[in-house]
Design a protein around this motif. Structure first.
Motif, short mmCIF file in Angstrom:
data_model
loop_
_atom_site.label_atom_id
_atom_site.label_comp_id
_atom_site.label_asym_id
_atom_site.label_seq_id
_atom_site.Cartn_x
_atom_site.Cartn_y
_atom_site.Cartn_z
N VAL A 27 -7.08 1.40 6.22
CA VAL A 27 -6.77 0.50 5.11
C VAL A 27 -7.40 -0.88 5.32
CG1 VAL A 27 -4.91 -0.74 3.92
CG2 VAL A 27 -4.68 1.71 4.42
N GLU A 28 -7.27 -1.45 6.51
CA GLU A 28 -7.83 -2.78 6.76
C GLU A 28 -9.36 -2.75 6.81
OE1 GLU A 28 -6.16 -5.07 9.95
OE2 GLU A 28 -4.16 -4.28 9.56
N ILE A 29 -9.94 -1.59 7.01
CA ILE A 29 -11.39 -1.48 7.14
C ILE A 29 -12.07 -1.31 5.79
CG2 ILE A 29 -13.25 -0.12 8.18
CD1 ILE A 29 -11.00 0.67 10.30
N ILE A 30 -11.52 -0.43 4.94
CA ILE A 30 -12.23 -0.15 3.68
C ILE A 30 -11.44 -0.46 2.41
CG2 ILE A 30 -13.79 1.52 4.70
CD1 ILE A 30 -12.19 3.75 3.43
N GLY A 31 -10.23 -0.95 2.54
CA GLY A 31 -9.51 -1.35 1.32
C GLY A 31 -8.08 -0.87 1.29
N SER A 32 -7.52 -0.83 0.12
CA SER A 32 -6.12 -0.45 -0.07
C SER A 32 -5.90 1.02 0.29
CB SER A 32 -5.72 -0.68 -1.53
OG SER A 32 -6.40 0.25 -2.37
N SER A 33 -4.64 1.38 0.43
CA SER A 33 -4.32 2.77 0.75
C SER A 33 -4.78 3.70 -0.37
CB SER A 33 -2.82 2.94 1.02
OG SER A 33 -2.06 2.47 -0.06
N GLU A 34 -4.77 3.19 -1.61
CA GLU A 34 -5.23 4.00 -2.74
C GLU A 34 -6.74 4.29 -2.62
OE1 GLU A 34 -3.46 1.10 -3.21
OE2 GLU A 34 -1.54 2.03 -3.68
N ILE A 35 -7.51 3.26 -2.26
CA ILE A 35 -8.96 3.43 -2.10
C ILE A 35 -9.24 4.39 -0.95
CG2 ILE A 35 -11.10 2.28 -1.42
CD1 ILE A 35 -10.12 -0.16 -3.05
N VAL A 36 -8.55 4.22 0.16
CA VAL A 36 -8.73 5.11 1.31
C VAL A 36 -8.44 6.55 0.91
CG1 VAL A 36 -7.92 5.72 3.61
CG2 VAL A 36 -8.28 3.31 3.03
N ALA A 37 -7.34 6.76 0.20
CA ALA A 37 -6.97 8.12 -0.23
C ALA A 37 -8.04 8.72 -1.13
CB ALA A 37 -5.62 8.09 -0.95
#
Length: 134
Positions: free
Chosen positions: A93-103
């Motif tokens: 999450v901290e690397i590429i964005g929100s948990s929604e984006i990661v999912a």
């Protein structure tokens, strides 16, 4: 403090691991084990990072030649690296964005952006281009 590349240490690593063009599945497996061992460490030296990058390139070249039916994608590479390090989606999450984006990236609904690829490359200590289609 500026980190400098130590050629003597790198030479020792090269001598220890003897990277070369991979010709057999056994050699590929051996280098994969070394890559996974390096990826499991939290802080690689510059010399270990250079060895890791070289081994990943050698493995990619071998696998591109021998496994063309199972072509890897930026998403599959990310999933492999996450599995090798025992990471969950929440770790990204901290690397590429929100948990929604990661999912959405993990589920293949979104492609990895150049900015995200650079952040992932830095995090995993590998070339960011591995996370970019092309």
């Amino acid at each position: 403090m500026t980190l400098t590349f130590n050629s003597d240490i790198y030479s020792q690593l090269l001598s220890q691991h003897q990277p070369r063009i991979i010709k057999t599945e056994e050699e590929n497996e051996k280098f994969l084990e070394t890559v996974e061992e390096l990826l499991s460490r939290s802080n690689l030296t510059l010399e270990e990072d250079a060895l890791l990058e070289l081994l990943v390139k050698l493995i990619e070249d071998f696998e591109d030649k021998h496994y063309q039916l199972n072509v890897s994608t930026p998403r599959s590479r990310l999933l492999h690296l996450m599995e090798a390090r025992g990471l969950e989606q929440s770790h990204l999450v901290e690397i590429i964005g929100s948990s929604e984006i990661v999912a959405k990236v993990i589920n293949g609904e979104l492609e990895i952006t150049k900015k995200q690829a650079e952040a992932l490359g830095k995090f995993f200590h590998i070339d960011a281009n591995l996370f970019i289609l092309g």
